[in-house]
Design an enzyme around this catalytic site. Structure first.
Site: not given
Lengths: 417, 417, 417, 417
Positions: A312, A237, A412, A108
């Protein structure tokens, strides 16, 4: 027979099965033969997959049907600055201390840059605190009973005989300690959630084996029959509240106080703006989403650290049970500093066992100075948890600041119109 | 200046910062310099990490501060047998069809063997069905309004102006289509969950950019001010009910009917015993755990497939929102077949973009015959989702059968006493 | 035979069953006979239970085996000041407007006093805004199919034939409108969540009957077989994320901006202190608890209002899916006002049907000016939802202020030491 | 001044405030004056509300601003047949035993008839077993610390000083016992979940007062400052996983085994059909809904029993954390019996305090033989929990059977075509 072409042919002809190749050749040859077979079957060229650079034999405990390796780009961020010195008279200090480069493997883009920015701010602010506040790897078998009367009887027996069960469980392991057995009854099912201190191992296997031993006693002394060694109250998991609430592996939390000036100079926004973004997004937004994760992207940092250090990978699921808080703390002069924290309820890490022994993963742990068992036992895994938590904190800071500053910028512009 | 030693020295002397190396050398040299620097700083030897076998430049979109690569063992399972032919007159067939080898990268021993066993049974049973039942990549910005009156006004405007928002959003992408905008109000925060068909891309970036464009219109036409492009109702990489219920990415389900004889011969247990284990563990156990995941270890298979094929590893979090069902279907002769299914609510996959272009990952997609965009667009990602789902089904079958058969075995022992 | 003693004797002797008494006497006599019977069987004196003051016949649609009534103390709070005027050009105004006394029935001491205090502050602040942001009573039948292929086929047919299903559903009701059918697939189960605008009725029965009619078409036109008219994705009287996220009945939100001076004078604390307590308790605390309710005690107010006005008491479950936000909004002079909101995702209310016709309940609705159907249809139930939401807002404000002021007080004591 | 008209006039003229009336007249007169005032203000006639039949003074601990009472129809079901005899050598018997009529107050037609049908089947089957498997009323204050280092220090101190905290907590109560303190850390917030055995009281107030006392010690001995006595990890009246997983009040489970013949004769369906409906609806459907409640309508029965017996109506929220299981247990002859269970994780009940002393509620407890404190202390509340659980079981049985039989009926029609 060590010619991979020949072996591949035998598979093609049905004389050998794909998982039997290691019985007929060394591991690298077997992998090559399998790769050749798959290449022919699928009309592909698996040159890159085959271009791994470790002895296939070293991966034997980690994979079957090996054809090669996935190469995931790895970088470093840091240093991660952790204040681990003892901060109280009663000794509740952290395990990690000082500066550590943190290796991250990911695909990524921008993730490392973002984390690195956050780590820089944390360093300038004097480092982060981090603490493992709870530790226990769990395994929860499910038993069948005839009904609630037997269930109550079983629970009572288990509660009264913790010591015997601990003895049995611990007989299977040189390091693990049974900390607790929490019973849960649902009709004619009894779940017993065993929690262990597994020291520097992530400990899932250790916990499973030890629990299996204890289950035999439960079965012989109570009316309960084991249905499954895991009854999903572990919960491994799966995105389960039991982990988010009670923890699994390490419960670890990290925080930092960033002076207002630093927020403005380096993050180009204000503590108030970051706190607002965090509240609307990470707290209220996650609340409305029915989430167990009240953070921006903690899983990103954890996943990358897990990949690099041989954890894992599927346990990223539990790591996502993270709460991020960001508050503006007003100073006497009216300006505000930013307090930021991450609390990972269920971070399952180890520095021994599993994927930690593979070559690149082992080196990544060395970068952290945390390869193998710690002194005292468990301290390396504690430190790893704390450093990953600070990495996650940096990622949260950086992303929230980016959101808040972009917003400030556009605010802004609005004013400029 | 392309001497890595020299570059490393400059970093050490503070003349260069660690992330600036690519400005002064090619990517491989920069990585080497960084590695040298880290080795000296940490007293380590990073030979294995440095032993990657792809041009570092190819990882530029995927990583910063690169020092090398993590090598994760990769194997194959299969073939995965999917019945994708159209099964109804109205054309609701699956995208994947036929037999596919599925590459998996993991460090968890026994995983591939287990999945492979399940796949063998599925093949003998004639293959599995799989369907993508929903598709939509989501991004949910959060806006600030002054209060509920403005919130209601904003929601009304958004509902009335879907077409304008779709036009803006789709102007940023050649492939993506805006499918839906679902509004949620919490006090003075308005969340808009945009859902896109992102075809063969996982689509997170596409969705973010498109949503950003639409947000500008919302800001200019309503009283709402954007606070964050993601307000956590997306919800990315968090264990959130909104994904488990409504889906994110692909909602995909796979199933198989296994004749009772096959269950006994190959899985050494019965449909009834497997169904019981599934109910007590995956349904009732997960219920009691407060879980969003009602499965045994779907995340294991997904994580390994994601690593192999270049998916976003942290999105394993959402993949764990999986429900596994196992039922004994009684036949007229009194024996029972086993019906098994997995339903993954939120599987985020792509065959283009992200990590899919890296060499080993790209080859892994080739093994599946799914590299790059599909014909029609989206069909490759659909097929990848379906194949992974069948892989997860195989993993569930195999693990549940192991639990049930071990139990049967011990039951037999009991009888023998 | 209208002598209750005689009837009771016949029950005792087994000649009559306890639920058959209304067949042999008027409702009050039957209730008396049943009471007599129970008194003898249990050795009790049920004078108070028997001292109800409405014709038993009026309760016929609401109870079986009647023996009398529970008398729950009822009080009033208020007035509840709601700003319902249209606040935007496009007409997204609220249904409730002006001042209303809110009747509450409860046994929890201090509740009304607390809510009343909050309402007083809201009135002084100029009243609260409230909006129904979503409306839909749901019913979700579950169907059996042979597997995922049929599931996909069924979903496709349903999506393509919404109009036919709407026609069937609406043929059973003079008021209800089918708004949406959302399909969900889990293996060989298909769930269809039908959502209706049921106007001024809470609408559970209306939705069930209409859905039953539509199911017949689904069964005749698709391979799906109905297993249960409710498949728990509705989800009625269960703490389900689907309701918290997507809503059920009315999604209603209310808010108020309270000037800082008023917070200090009347609530004896500050906006900052209240905001802190809300964040640590209602947001972060609920997050850590794995909760779908991010509020202090919204269910208290809803339960009391439900009891008073004849709503379905068990639907307090869904009402608890409430998020409370409290923020300090800084003014230019540096002082802070308090913004407070409640967002009830799933408030199921009606002003016709159910318990609303009973004498005391009907009078309670009259106090609110909301007895019976509204003009336009649905506006009375909308207004009831909005007023209850403001009541809940008052309860939250009052409790949070009490916590914050107690804390401030003790903080002052600390300073005094 | 005891003329209600005069008092009402004074309120109207602003000389008295609505909650001050009890200072100037007896409670009934005050209620009448208030009612008169509300009638004039709202143009209503509150005759029925004013027609309550208990001395208003008795409701003083339960309500403020009283105007009268809500009359909710009450009926009885039963007898509820509970097998409470000790079933094991170690004494884990149930508290309730024998047959009890259960009073239910509700406005939902058909509820009592349905529960009654289920209870009849349970009686014929020989009665249900029921057990309280856990007991603990909780209160969880939230403290502010400067950060995670102080948090760890605080948790350590609390863990080391349980006895001192127990002594302080128990000094405030004659009955309550502190069972446990569970710490949770989120950044700079520390939550301590205190759990008490509150015997026959529901115990919320007792737990709050006792915890308040203990908090003073925590504040004086650690760096932690109390922010709120409830930090929502308690968690009271919110749909929170912590209650569903760990319990609150009583965790109670009830079950019954119903012979197949009885299922057919009385419920007109089969064990298999009921089990299927339960799995698809209560397990899989609730799973897909992201629910903490895996039941059909347990909240209905609990709400009605709570109303009748003076429990806290808003705590129906936690009662909905119920899991229902239904399984077909095959006999040797090939036919199947039905095993049915309900497990209520968090049922908060008491037989003393709260609304239990009001006249009709007190009589309802007398019907059950459970008014006031039990012998031993806590046994009455245990028994109440068990009986309500059996009532809920009956409701589940009846509704599931109705769904299954309707389905069977239509299945038969299908065959007839």
């Amino acid at each position: 027979m060590t010619d991979p072409e020949e072996l591949a042919a035998k598979v093609r002809e049905g004389e050998l099965r794909i998982h039997e190749l290691e019985e007929h050749a060394d591991h690298d040859t077997a992998a090559e033969a399998r790769r050749l077979y798959v290449e022919r079957e699928t009309g592909t060229d698996l040159e890159s997959i085959g271009d791994y650079t470790f002895p296939a034999e070293r991966a034997e405990p980690n994979i079957e049907n090996m054809i090669g390796a996935a190469q995931i780009p790895m970088g470093v961020v840091g240093p991660v600055d952790v204040n681990g010195e003892e901060t109280s008279s009663n000794g509740s200090g952290g395990a990690a201390d000082g500066e550590h480069y943190l290796p991250l493997a990911t695909t990524e883009g921008a993730l490392l840059a973002s984390v690195n920015r956050g780590l820089g701010v944390i360093r300038t602010a004097g480092g982060a605190d981090a603490r493992v506040t709870k530790n226990g790897m769990t395994r929860a078998p499910v038993f069948r009973v005839t009904g609630v009367a037997e269930a109550a009887e079983t629970v009572e027996w288990v509660t009264d005989n913790f010591d015997a069960l601990a003895e049995a469980a611990e007989s299977t392991t040189s390091h693990g300690e049974l900390l607790d057995i929490e019973p849960y009854v649902v009709g004619d099912s009894v779940y017993l959630r065993f929690a262990y201190d597994t020291k520097d191992a992530m400990g899932m296997n250790m916990a499973t084996i030890a629990t299996g031993e204890a289950c035999e006693i439960v079965e012989s002394e109570t009316p309960a029959s084991l249905v499954a060694l895991s009854g999903n109250l572990c919960s491994d998991k799966k995105p389960a509240a039991i982990n988010a609430v009670e923890g699994r592996g390490r419960s670890v939390t990290a925080d930092v106080l960033i002076p207002g000036e630093l927020v403005e100079e380096r993050l180009h926004t204000t503590a108030d703006a970051i706190a607002e973004a965090n509240t609307r997004k990470n707290l209220t937004g996650s609340a409305k989403a029915g989430s167990l994760g009240f953070n921006a992207h903690a899983a990103n940092v954890v996943a990358a650290a897990f990949l690099a250090t041989g954890q894992d990978e599927a346990q990223v699921v539990e790591a996502a049970n993270t709460i991020t808080t960001m508050d503006a703390r007003q100073r006497e002069d009216g300006t505000s500093d930013l307090y930021a924290s991450v609390s990972l309820a269920s971070l399952e890490v180890g520095t021994v066992g599993g994927g930690t022994k593979l070559p690149t993963q082992s080196e990544a742990l060395e970068i952290l100075g945390l390869r193998g068992g710690g002194e005292p036992a468990g301290s390396n895994a504690d430190a790893l948890a704390e450093i990953i938590a600070v990495g996650a904190l940096a990622g949260e800071l950086s992303l929230l600041a980016a959101l808040a500053s972009r917003h400030l910028a556009s605010a802004h512009e609005d004013l400029g119109r």
